[in-house]
Design a protein around this motif. Structure first.
Motif, PDB file in Angstrom:
ATOM      1  N   SER A  44       8.914  36.038  26.148  1.00 14.84           N
ATOM      2  CA  SER A  44       8.362  35.230  25.380  1.00 14.84           C
ATOM      3  C   SER A  44       7.121  35.715  24.614  1.00 14.84           C
ATOM      4  N   ARG A  45       7.166  35.891  23.303  1.00 10.74           N
ATOM      5  CA  ARG A  45       6.134  36.379  22.468  1.00 10.74           C
ATOM      6  C   ARG A  45       4.911  35.532  22.529  1.00 10.74           C
ATOM      7  N   ASP A  46       4.902  34.316  22.637  1.00 13.55           N
ATOM      8  CA  ASP A  46       3.872  33.677  22.488  1.00 13.55           C
ATOM      9  C   ASP A  46       3.750  32.243  23.249  1.00 13.55           C
ATOM     10  N   LYS A  49       5.158  33.041  28.300  1.00 16.91           N
ATOM     11  CA  LYS A  49       4.559  34.293  28.002  1.00 16.91           C
ATOM     12  C   LYS A  49       3.922  34.966  29.272  1.00 16.91           C
ATOM     13  N   ASP A  50       4.301  36.415  29.024  1.00 11.68           N
ATOM     14  CA  ASP A  50       3.802  37.175  30.112  1.00 11.68           C
ATOM     15  C   ASP A  50       4.509  36.860  31.519  1.00 11.68           C
TER      16      ASP A  50
END
Length: 181
Positions: A122-124, A142-143
């Motif tokens: 996920s980018r966001d 994310k991360d």
């Protein structure tokens, strides 16, 4: 009258229990064939056997050209050794990025019988990867990237949608999995 009703109720209960057991057995065998298995705490998911498409086990592995492949049994290792490229060519690695409010790539195309390995990030915000027909529903933060691996055993065009509410454009967040014959 009471005896007749009791007999009917017992018969209905027995039929219901038999159906539930058959339904449970069918779903478990279907999920095994697709490579989607229930994981136990601490158990490592080694994905799908490249020869038969079932659950791969740690005890059946083979190193080929610096990469380790996991199989469901020793017979599959022997089959793989005969023509490794035949089986490796069926493994499709795809990087899938989820973001508000889309996926990249928007279309993933594979062949029926391929083993699909989605490496999702996920980018966001947190998103969900949901492919109904393949019984896939995985949240991705994310991360915290995830690997989703399955056997593409159904031909057709399947929606990939976000299953975790991620904002006002959530309902339009879609991609396609195309599995060709």
């Amino acid at each position: 009258m009471k005896i007749v009703l009791t007999t009917i109720l017992i018969g209905l209960l027995a039929t219901s229990m038999a159906y539930s057991h058959e339904h449970y057995e069918h779903n478990n065998s279907h999920e095994h064939a697709m490579g989607k298995m229930a994981m136990h705490e601490g158990e490592e998911d080694l994905g799908v056997c490249p020869v038969l498409g079932g659950k791969a086990g740690k005890e059946y592995s083979y190193n080929y050209k610096g990469k380790t492949y996991n199989f469901c049994c020793s017979s599959c290792i022997e089959e793989f050794k005969k023509n490794p490229e035949k089986y490796i060519s069926k493994i499709k690695d795809v990087d899938l990025e989820a973001f508000q409010f889309g996926f990249s790539p928007e279309v993933i195309t594979v062949k029926k019988g391929d083993i699909v390995k989605l490496y999702v990030h996920s980018r966001d915000v947190t998103h969900g990867i949901y492919i109904k027909e393949y019984n896939i529903n995985v949240p991705v933060k994310k991360d915290d990237p995830k690997k989703i691996e399955f056997l593409a055993d159904k031909a057709g065009s399947f929606d990939i949608v976000c299953s975790v509410y991620c904002g006002s454009g959530h309902s339009g967040m879609k991609a396609k999995l195309v599995v060709k014959e």
